[in-house]
Design an enzyme around this catalytic site. Sequence first.
Site, PDB file in Angstrom:
ATOM      1  N   ARG A 168      75.876  26.875 -52.132  1.00 30.52           N
ATOM      2  CA  ARG A 168      76.587  25.969 -52.888  1.00 30.52           C
ATOM      3  C   ARG A 168      76.562  26.215 -54.343  1.00 30.52           C
ATOM      4  O   ARG A 168      76.025  27.250 -54.958  1.00 30.52           O
ATOM      5  CB  ARG A 168      75.759  24.627 -53.037  1.00 30.52           C
ATOM      6  N   LYS A 192      69.165  21.725 -52.327  1.00 34.83           N
ATOM      7  CA  LYS A 192      69.073  20.285 -52.677  1.00 34.83           C
ATOM      8  C   LYS A 192      67.458  19.875 -52.367  1.00 34.83           C
ATOM      9  O   LYS A 192      66.971  20.313 -51.490  1.00 34.83           O
ATOM     10  CB  LYS A 192      69.828  19.504 -51.392  1.00 34.83           C
ATOM     11  N   HIS A 264      83.189  25.249 -52.643  1.00 34.13           N
ATOM     12  CA  HIS A 264      82.746  24.452 -51.345  1.00 34.13           C
ATOM     13  C   HIS A 264      83.652  24.843 -50.141  1.00 34.13           C
ATOM     14  O   HIS A 264      83.252  24.915 -48.910  1.00 34.13           O
ATOM     15  CB  HIS A 264      82.735  23.206 -51.378  1.00 34.13           C
ATOM     16  N   ARG A 267      82.079  28.183 -48.610  1.00 36.93           N
ATOM     17  CA  ARG A 267      80.976  27.626 -47.809  1.00 36.93           C
ATOM     18  C   ARG A 267      81.693  27.121 -46.439  1.00 36.93           C
ATOM     19  O   ARG A 267      80.850  27.512 -45.465  1.00 36.93           O
ATOM     20  CB  ARG A 267      80.289  26.518 -48.462  1.00 36.93           C
ATOM     21  N   HIS A 290      71.124  22.976 -44.312  1.00 34.47           N
ATOM     22  CA  HIS A 290      71.106  21.712 -44.186  1.00 34.47           C
ATOM     23  C   HIS A 290      69.900  21.023 -43.616  1.00 34.47           C
ATOM     24  O   HIS A 290      69.304  21.839 -42.795  1.00 34.47           O
ATOM     25  CB  HIS A 290      72.367  21.508 -42.899  1.00 34.47           C
ATOM     26  N   TYR A 299      81.149  21.922 -37.950  1.00 31.09           N
ATOM     27  CA  TYR A 299      81.701  23.314 -38.138  1.00 31.09           C
ATOM     28  C   TYR A 299      82.135  23.753 -36.569  1.00 31.09           C
ATOM     29  O   TYR A 299      82.830  24.697 -36.432  1.00 31.09           O
ATOM     30  CB  TYR A 299      80.996  24.234 -38.836  1.00 31.09           C
TER      31      TYR A 299
END
Length: 331
Positions: A168, A192, A264, A267, A290, A299
């Site tokens: 990110r 995150k 992004h 990414r 994730h 994806y």
Amino acid sequence: MAVPGPAAPTEPYAELPDASREALERYLAYLGDVRRRADKTLRNYRTDIEDFLRFLATRGAALEEAGRSDGRAYLGWLRDRGTAEGSVKRRATTIRGFYGWLDREGVTLRAKPGDSMLRLRYPKSTRRLPQFLSTTEVERLVEGADAQTPAGLRDRALLELLYAAGLRVSEVAGLDVGHLDLVNRQVRVRGKGDKTRIGLFGEPAHDALREYIERGRPALLPAGRTADALFLNRSGGRLSARSIQTVVRRSGTQAGILRRVHPHLLRHTFATHMLEGDADLRIVQHLLGHSSADTTQIYTAVAQRRHEALVTSALQRARTIEAERRERGER
């Protein structure tokens, strides 16, 4: 016959009641101190929840008495104003999370029976598949950076790392030199929720990073100064997330890529290319940071759609060649 509820407000909103403001500040403190949410995330939470609380105040509904019908009225009002579907859905989730916290904190919620805000939902919509670059576009993007200048060496290393590790923009902006392990081609990132993970990168990114660290970064650092940050601006300070976005966007334009290129997108490209290369979904999930495989799962749909398009194109070419052969044979 249903009795209509209070009309939706027209701006300006009513003032935020003290009780609502106090509850919001306590919730934001919890998110920041306990859940370790980023400052940008906290600003978004503040904007979303404060907007809803002002909506309630304008309708004359108290924080503790508001129910799902009030939440639905707010979401409908947002849609009527032309708010993007994704933003409306996010606000529904944010409001429900706020009321869930109030409930856990022992606040007595006095909504009408069957009208609990904890049941607020937003109808599921068709999820758009992420966009991504082709391998040729990625090559053009990276090779467009001028390897003869310190800033160009930095940009090439930055682009290689964004794509190779699927990071990110905030994660890249927060990298220090000490987070990089060139020997094992690893990078330690803080993602995150303040979670730390290890990202991996290949030989092209390794070479670009080594060149930048040896030749580009020292030239960007003013004499007599030291810095922990991996990526530096022209003044020797840490390259900000906004500046990284500018570098990526400008590089995409210089490479002649027609769509808007942003961090992004790289990414998305990393994840799609990994799955196209038959990488295990769980590995890709870990590399992306994730918390749920469901987030990564989308994806696989991108890779499958791309595979189907390639097969369709190949079949069409085969049919065309066969038709041309038959036509030549008839002649």
